[in-house]
Design a protein around this motif. Structure first.
Motif, PDB file in Angstrom:
ATOM      1  N   GLU A 137      -3.882  -5.073  -5.767  1.00  0.00           N
ATOM      2  CA  GLU A 137      -4.397  -4.936  -4.699  1.00  0.00           C
ATOM      3  C   GLU A 137      -5.731  -4.732  -4.568  1.00  0.00           C
ATOM      4  OE1 GLU A 137      -0.238  -3.793  -2.787  1.00  0.00           O
ATOM      5  OE2 GLU A 137      -1.728  -2.264  -3.280  1.00  0.00           O
ATOM      6  N   LYS A 138      -6.395  -5.451  -3.577  1.00  0.00           N
ATOM      7  CA  LYS A 138      -7.642  -5.130  -3.123  1.00  0.00           C
ATOM      8  C   LYS A 138      -7.476  -3.990  -2.027  1.00  0.00           C
ATOM      9  CE  LYS A 138     -10.860  -8.406  -2.850  1.00  0.00           C
ATOM     10  NZ  LYS A 138     -11.534  -9.651  -2.271  1.00  0.00           N
ATOM     11  N   CYS A 139      -7.941  -2.875  -2.620  1.00  0.00           N
ATOM     12  CA  CYS A 139      -7.440  -1.754  -1.600  1.00  0.00           C
ATOM     13  C   CYS A 139      -8.992  -1.195  -0.845  1.00  0.00           C
ATOM     14  CB  CYS A 139      -6.846  -0.424  -2.488  1.00  0.00           C
ATOM     15  SG  CYS A 139      -6.027   0.778  -1.111  1.00  0.00           S
ATOM     16  N   ALA A 140      -9.006  -1.248   0.403  1.00  0.00           N
ATOM     17  CA  ALA A 140      -9.966  -1.070   1.224  1.00  0.00           C
ATOM     18  C   ALA A 140     -10.126   0.401   1.761  1.00  0.00           C
ATOM     19  CB  ALA A 140     -10.401  -1.892   2.249  1.00  0.00           C
ATOM     20  N   GLY A 141     -11.092   1.020   2.157  1.00  0.00           N
ATOM     21  CA  GLY A 141     -11.216   2.387   2.552  1.00  0.00           C
ATOM     22  C   GLY A 141     -10.820   3.484   1.675  1.00  0.00           C
ATOM     23  N   ILE A 142     -10.751   3.506   0.416  1.00  0.00           N
ATOM     24  CA  ILE A 142     -10.501   4.604  -0.535  1.00  0.00           C
ATOM     25  C   ILE A 142     -11.744   4.781  -1.614  1.00  0.00           C
ATOM     26  CG2 ILE A 142      -8.137   4.390  -0.221  1.00  0.00           C
ATOM     27  CD1 ILE A 142      -8.071   3.163  -3.185  1.00  0.00           C
ATOM     28  N   ALA A 143     -12.787   3.751  -1.720  1.00  0.00           N
ATOM     29  CA  ALA A 143     -13.590   3.900  -2.674  1.00  0.00           C
ATOM     30  C   ALA A 143     -14.560   4.959  -2.433  1.00  0.00           C
ATOM     31  CB  ALA A 143     -14.355   2.531  -2.671  1.00  0.00           C
ATOM     32  N   LYS A 144     -15.243   5.584  -3.476  1.00  0.00           N
ATOM     33  CA  LYS A 144     -16.324   6.504  -3.690  1.00  0.00           C
ATOM     34  C   LYS A 144     -17.508   5.859  -3.397  1.00  0.00           C
ATOM     35  CE  LYS A 144     -16.372  10.261  -6.137  1.00  0.00           C
ATOM     36  NZ  LYS A 144     -16.386  11.168  -7.172  1.00  0.00           N
ATOM     37  N   ALA A 145     -18.662   6.357  -3.061  1.00  0.00           N
ATOM     38  CA  ALA A 145     -19.700   5.972  -2.788  1.00  0.00           C
ATOM     39  C   ALA A 145     -20.120   5.438  -4.199  1.00  0.00           C
ATOM     40  CB  ALA A 145     -20.969   6.812  -2.217  1.00  0.00           C
ATOM     41  N   VAL A 147      -6.276  -1.707  -7.155  1.00  0.00           N
ATOM     42  CA  VAL A 147      -5.396  -0.944  -7.715  1.00  0.00           C
ATOM     43  C   VAL A 147      -4.044  -1.399  -7.921  1.00  0.00           C
ATOM     44  CG1 VAL A 147      -6.237   1.024  -6.443  1.00  0.00           C
ATOM     45  CG2 VAL A 147      -4.509  -0.223  -5.430  1.00  0.00           C
ATOM     46  N   PRO A 148      -3.152  -0.931  -8.641  1.00  0.00           N
ATOM     47  CA  PRO A 148      -1.909  -1.826  -9.054  1.00  0.00           C
ATOM     48  C   PRO A 148      -1.092  -2.240  -7.780  1.00  0.00           C
ATOM     49  CG  PRO A 148      -2.118  -0.116 -10.739  1.00  0.00           C
ATOM     50  CD  PRO A 148      -3.268   0.292  -9.442  1.00  0.00           C
ATOM     51  N   LYS A 149      -0.582  -3.120  -7.674  1.00  0.00           N
ATOM     52  CA  LYS A 149       0.491  -3.612  -6.428  1.00  0.00           C
ATOM     53  C   LYS A 149       1.073  -2.455  -6.212  1.00  0.00           C
ATOM     54  CE  LYS A 149       2.944  -7.186  -4.206  1.00  0.00           C
ATOM     55  NZ  LYS A 149       3.711  -8.512  -4.543  1.00  0.00           N
ATOM     56  N   GLY A 150       1.395  -2.211  -4.807  1.00  0.00           N
ATOM     57  CA  GLY A 150       2.197  -0.886  -4.371  1.00  0.00           C
ATOM     58  C   GLY A 150       1.786   0.428  -4.290  1.00  0.00           C
ATOM     59  N   CYS A 179      -1.710   1.010  -3.192  1.00  0.00           N
ATOM     60  CA  CYS A 179      -2.583   1.432  -1.877  1.00  0.00           C
ATOM     61  C   CYS A 179      -1.918   2.094  -0.764  1.00  0.00           C
ATOM     62  CB  CYS A 179      -3.370  -0.083  -1.416  1.00  0.00           C
ATOM     63  SG  CYS A 179      -4.460   0.077  -0.483  1.00  0.00           S
ATOM     64  N   GLU A 180      -0.699   1.508  -0.332  1.00  0.00           N
ATOM     65  CA  GLU A 180      -0.194   2.135   0.848  1.00  0.00           C
ATOM     66  C   GLU A 180       0.344   3.479   0.371  1.00  0.00           C
ATOM     67  OE1 GLU A 180       4.344   0.402  -0.457  1.00  0.00           O
ATOM     68  OE2 GLU A 180       3.252  -0.428   1.128  1.00  0.00           O
ATOM     69  N   LYS A 181       0.227   4.049  -0.801  1.00  0.00           N
ATOM     70  CA  LYS A 181       0.681   5.377  -1.031  1.00  0.00           C
ATOM     71  C   LYS A 181      -0.659   6.502  -0.953  1.00  0.00           C
ATOM     72  CE  LYS A 181       3.959   4.203  -4.666  1.00  0.00           C
ATOM     73  NZ  LYS A 181       4.143   4.584  -6.097  1.00  0.00           N
ATOM     74  N   ILE A 182      -1.881   5.751  -0.630  1.00  0.00           N
ATOM     75  CA  ILE A 182      -3.258   6.377  -0.530  1.00  0.00           C
ATOM     76  C   ILE A 182      -3.729   6.421   0.691  1.00  0.00           C
ATOM     77  CG2 ILE A 182      -5.643   6.433  -1.487  1.00  0.00           C
ATOM     78  CD1 ILE A 182      -4.850   4.720  -3.733  1.00  0.00           C
ATOM     79  N   THR A 183      -3.958   7.938   1.096  1.00  0.00           N
ATOM     80  CA  THR A 183      -4.492   8.204   2.599  1.00  0.00           C
ATOM     81  C   THR A 183      -5.535   7.232   2.891  1.00  0.00           C
ATOM     82  OG1 THR A 183      -3.366  10.118   2.653  1.00  0.00           O
ATOM     83  CG2 THR A 183      -4.939   9.875   4.243  1.00  0.00           C
ATOM     84  N   GLY A 184      -5.361   6.466   3.836  1.00  0.00           N
ATOM     85  CA  GLY A 184      -6.651   5.717   4.247  1.00  0.00           C
ATOM     86  C   GLY A 184      -6.655   4.416   3.679  1.00  0.00           C
ATOM     87  N   GLY A 185      -5.732   3.867   2.659  1.00  0.00           N
ATOM     88  CA  GLY A 185      -5.693   2.781   1.886  1.00  0.00           C
ATOM     89  C   GLY A 185      -5.162   1.751   2.755  1.00  0.00           C
ATOM     90  N   VAL A 186      -5.745   0.551   2.905  1.00  0.00           N
ATOM     91  CA  VAL A 186      -5.449  -0.629   3.422  1.00  0.00           C
ATOM     92  C   VAL A 186      -5.660  -1.790   2.561  1.00  0.00           C
ATOM     93  CG1 VAL A 186      -5.916  -2.266   5.436  1.00  0.00           C
ATOM     94  CG2 VAL A 186      -6.612   0.120   5.653  1.00  0.00           C
ATOM     95  N   VAL A 187      -4.302  -2.583   2.068  1.00  0.00           N
ATOM     96  CA  VAL A 187      -4.237  -3.591   1.538  1.00  0.00           C
ATOM     97  C   VAL A 187      -5.046  -4.971   2.090  1.00  0.00           C
ATOM     98  CG1 VAL A 187      -2.880  -5.261   0.190  1.00  0.00           C
ATOM     99  CG2 VAL A 187      -2.305  -2.892   0.175  1.00  0.00           C
ATOM    100  N   LYS A 188      -6.047  -5.504   1.483  1.00  0.00           N
ATOM    101  CA  LYS A 188      -6.593  -6.694   2.066  1.00  0.00           C
ATOM    102  C   LYS A 188      -6.354  -7.863   1.117  1.00  0.00           C
ATOM    103  CE  LYS A 188      -8.766  -4.748   4.998  1.00  0.00           C
ATOM    104  NZ  LYS A 188      -8.839  -4.782   6.740  1.00  0.00           N
ATOM    105  N   ALA A 189      -5.854  -7.943  -0.106  1.00  0.00           N
ATOM    106  CA  ALA A 189      -5.613  -8.983  -0.838  1.00  0.00           C
ATOM    107  C   ALA A 189      -4.866  -8.372  -2.003  1.00  0.00           C
ATOM    108  CB  ALA A 189      -6.787  -9.804  -1.238  1.00  0.00           C
TER     109      ALA A 189
END
Length: 95
Positions: free
Chosen positions: A36-44, A74-77, A79-89
């Protein structure tokens, strides 16, 4: 200690080890079949590829932590377990 107590202790240890091994083996997920392309969780500086908003086109160029336009695979499934993570693709894993 007599031989019967030693044998009993050895068998108990082997059984306990088997239970621990079986339990911990299930705690580790299998190889991902999709990412999954997980947005909103990457460090600078730790993003994967370009920003979703088009502000840059390369990995490692995020300027702040948890920017909504920066993402990591991240492995599919996951992203939704991470606070702030949003699946984009979602994309299939390489075989």
């Amino acid at each position: 200690m007599n031989n019967q107590k030693i044998a009993s202790a050895a068998i108990s240890s082997i059984l306990a080890l088997g239970v621990l091994t079986a339990t911990s083996a299930n705690a580790v997920p299998n190889q991902p079949t999709s990412w999954e392309k997980c947005a909103g969780i990457a460090k600078a500086g730790k993003n994967d590829c370009g920003a979703l908003n088009g502000s840059h086109n390369c990995a490692g160029q995020a300027t702040k932590n948890n920017d909504a336009s920066e993402w990591v695979y991240v492995p599919k499934g996951t992203c939704e377990k991470i606070t702030g993570g949003v699946v984009k693709a979602v994309k299939p894993a390489k075989k």
